[in-house]
Write a protein that holds these residues in place. Structure first.
Motif: not given
Length: 501
Positions: A364-380
């Motif tokens: 269910f994870f959205p796929m339209d972020n860049s890979c770096a953005q996906v990982i950075e979202s872990g901070f939030y």
């Protein structure tokens, strides 16, 4: 033999990056193939190209299915009606067919009512109607052991149950050619053994099988194995030859920068708790279905647990209580990080202390972020980055990507990178903030052997150099990190046994 499908010198690219390079194959009826290769070699793309879901930039694909009057008019080309593909991600829709599922929907009873049941989903599939129609709805349900799940909503199925449902759905179409992408991932030990028997019945029914799989999991029906390396078909082997072959990408020991990991872990101080998890006689029920029954489980800080059990045992539901996603936590006696649920702490207070990855999160994870953005979202703790990237955190992201050997994907969209790289991004997302509690639910799905070894070694290093608390779920004993010394086994929603080594 009748030719079903032929590929002549096909090429394929994603975002101008060549994925398939001059592939030629001929698929004959009754001759079953396996496709192996390291992660990112092009296996999934090749299967999609065969069924027309991936465009090709060169060469040609020819279909040789016989025209027939027994097909329902679906508007699809004949080739698509004669083929079925089971991909790594499902594409279930809400009952209203207006929007996709979202990750936490399965735990909210009112929202999950918008999901089809297994019966409704299978009954809606258009099947071939012939006198020789082998895979009836009843037979597919029986063979995939879905009878007890017939009235269960799709969103509430476990990862393994979902895999069985999707195989049943493909069979109900009575395809001539069945394409399977890593079909054994998510299945428990007994289901994997049963699947080999099921494949024989599928083959005997006249269905030809092509599957992308691990060199260690090649079923008995397979006649020929195609080896892909960097998008090229380098050799074809028999299963016996594969068993004797030492592939460099399957056997080499990965290098891990322990000093870099220690440096990354030093960026955060771990708070101290007496209890990470304390559950007393916990019960979870959905209608008449008891999912968890009188669960007692205590996890102290710094302990490393394996949570084990067959598909449908209740593992994901148990984790949803620990991670704050399940609202039934408030009706139970549960302490997380020394605070009783319902005494004022928010879901975000819990998630802030956790790193989490699961097959459901991947689905269910959205796929339209860049890979770096996906990982950075872990901070939030958000499913995607919805704010401006912060340079200091982006730098930490890139360091973790280098640890995982995926830094080359930093600016690429998650949807455009190999499935294994997608999963590694979500694993890095779980680690990037140095959580107090790390929950890894079947984290190695879709990885090749080398990536699995890398990740297992990485987890052991993290455990040796920090006071992190670990909960690890898997159906493969060899994936369990060496750091694990506590085991809890679930069976039909109950604790079957607890072990400490």
């Amino acid at each position: 033999m009748n030719i079903l499908l032929s590929l002549q010198h096909i090429n394929a690219a994603i975002q101008n990056q060549k994925i398939l390079d001059n592939i030629s194959l001929e698929i004959n009826q009754g001759h079953h193939w396996a496709i192996i290769g390291k992660s990112g070699s092009g296996k999934s793309v090749l299967l999609k190209a065969m069924i027309g879901k991936q465009g090709i930039s060169g060469g040609s694909i020819s279909y040789h299915f016989k025209s027939s009057d027994d097909l329902i008019n679906t508007g699809e080309p004949l080739a698509l009606q004669r083929m079925a593909l089971i991909e790594s991600r499902h594409h279930f829709k809400n009952f209203s067919n207006t929007s996709d599922f979202y990750y936490q929907q399965r735990y909210n009873s009112s929202d999950s009512e918008d999901a089809m049941t297994v019966e409704q989903y299978l009954s809606a599939i258009l099947a071939h109607v012939t006198e020789e129609h082998y895979w009836t709805l009843e037979k597919a349900v029986d063979r995939l052991r879905l009878t007890d799940l017939y009235q269960k909503q799709l969103i509430k199925l476990s990862n393994g149950e979902t895999k069985r449902l999707r195989i049943a759905a493909a069979l109900v179409k009575n395809p001539t050619l069945l394409l399977l992408d890593q079909p054994l991932t998510g299945l428990d030990v007994n289901s994997r053994l049963y699947f080999s028997i099921l494949l024989q019945e599928i083959a005997d029914s006249g269905v030809t099988v092509i599957m992308a799989t691990s060199p260690n999991e090649i079923p008995d029906i397979i006649k020929t194995v195609a080896v892909l390396e960097d998008g090229k078909l380098t050799q074809t082997l028999t299963p016996a030859q594969v068993a004797e072959h030492n592939f460099a990408w399957a056997s080499s020991t990965p290098d891990v920068d322990e000093a870099e990991i220690e440096s990354l872990l030093s960026l955060t101080e771990y708070p101290t708790f007496d209890w990470i998890i304390k559950m007393n006689n916990v019960n979870v029920r959905y209608g008449d279905i008891q999912v968890l029954h009188n669960i007692n489980w205590q996890v102290k800080q710094g302990e490393r647990w394996a949570l084990l059990g067959p598909n449908g045992a209740g593992k994901s539901t148990l984790l949803s209580l620990a991670y704050g996603d399940n609202p039934q936590a408030y009706a139970n006696d549960i302490i997380l990080f020394d605070k009783k649920r319902g005494t004022g702490e928010s879901i975000w207070d819990i998630k802030r202390k956790c790193g989490f990855v699961s097959p459901e999160l991947y689905q269910f994870f959205p796929m339209d972020n860049s890979c770096a953005q996906v990982i950075e979202s872990g901070f939030y703790d958000t499913l995607g980055l919805f704010r401006q990237s912060e340079p200091s955190r982006a730098a930490i992201v890139l360091r973790w990507m280098k640890v995982f050997n995926i830094e080359k994907y930093a600016r690429q969209l998650l949807k455009n990178v190999p499935a294994s790289a997608q999963r590694l991004c979500l694993l890095a997302r779980a680690l990037v903030k140095n959580p107090t509690l790390l929950i890894l639910d079947e984290p190695c799905q879709g990885m090749d052997d080398q990536q699995q070894q890398l990740f297992k070694h990485l987890v052991d290093i993290i455990c040796s150099k920090s006071n992190i608390t670990l909960i690890y779920v898997t159906h493969y004993a060899h994936e369990i990190p060496n750091a694990v010394d506590h085991y809890i086994h679930l069976q039909k929603g109950e604790v079957a046994r607890v072990e400490t080594i």
